[in-house]
Design an enzyme around this catalytic site. Structure first.
Site, PDB file in Angstrom:
ATOM      1  CB  CYS A  63      22.064  -6.253 -26.218  1.00 44.30           C
ATOM      2  SG  CYS A  63      21.087  -6.741 -24.783  1.00 44.30           S
ATOM      3  NE  ARG A  64      24.496 -12.994 -24.033  1.00 45.61           N
ATOM      4  CZ  ARG A  64      23.898 -13.766 -23.128  1.00 45.61           C
ATOM      5  NH1 ARG A  64      23.229 -14.831 -23.514  1.00 45.61           N
ATOM      6  NH2 ARG A  64      23.966 -13.486 -21.854  1.00 45.61           N
TER       7      ARG A  64
END
Length: 98
Positions: A63-64
């Site tokens: 993810c980020r």
């Protein structure tokens, strides 16, 4: 929960290892840049699309920053999948992006 660093993932890809990466970010985030060849399944859709995954295949969740992928890792672990969370997410990624 198993974890792996972005550097370890980059080294494995550079060595030609076949990795099964899943990006759980939102569409707009992925459109801004993703690891080449990664599979995109937004976190909110994961429970509805986990049938697309093989319990015998190891996956690395991305993810980020590592938070949402951590949630995805815990969820899939509870369902019997072999999953690892990539710590630091795309914020720490120094490899190729498409």
């Amino acid at each position: 929960m198993k974890t792996i660093t972005t550097t370890e993932v980059q080294e494995k890809l550079a060595a030609g290892e076949e990795l099964h990466l899943i990006d759980v970010r939102e569409v707009e985030e992925v459109e801004a840049g993703k690891i080449p060849g990664i599979t995109h399944i937004p976190l909110g859709l994961l429970e509805f699309r986990m049938h697309e995954l093989d319990k015998n295949t190891p996956y690395i969740m991305v993810c980020r920053s590592g938070g949402r992928s951590g949630q995805a890792t815990q969820f899939l672990e509870q369902q019997g999948y072999d999953v690892t969370n990539m710590n630091g997410g795309m914020m720490m990624w120094g490899g190729d992006v498409e």
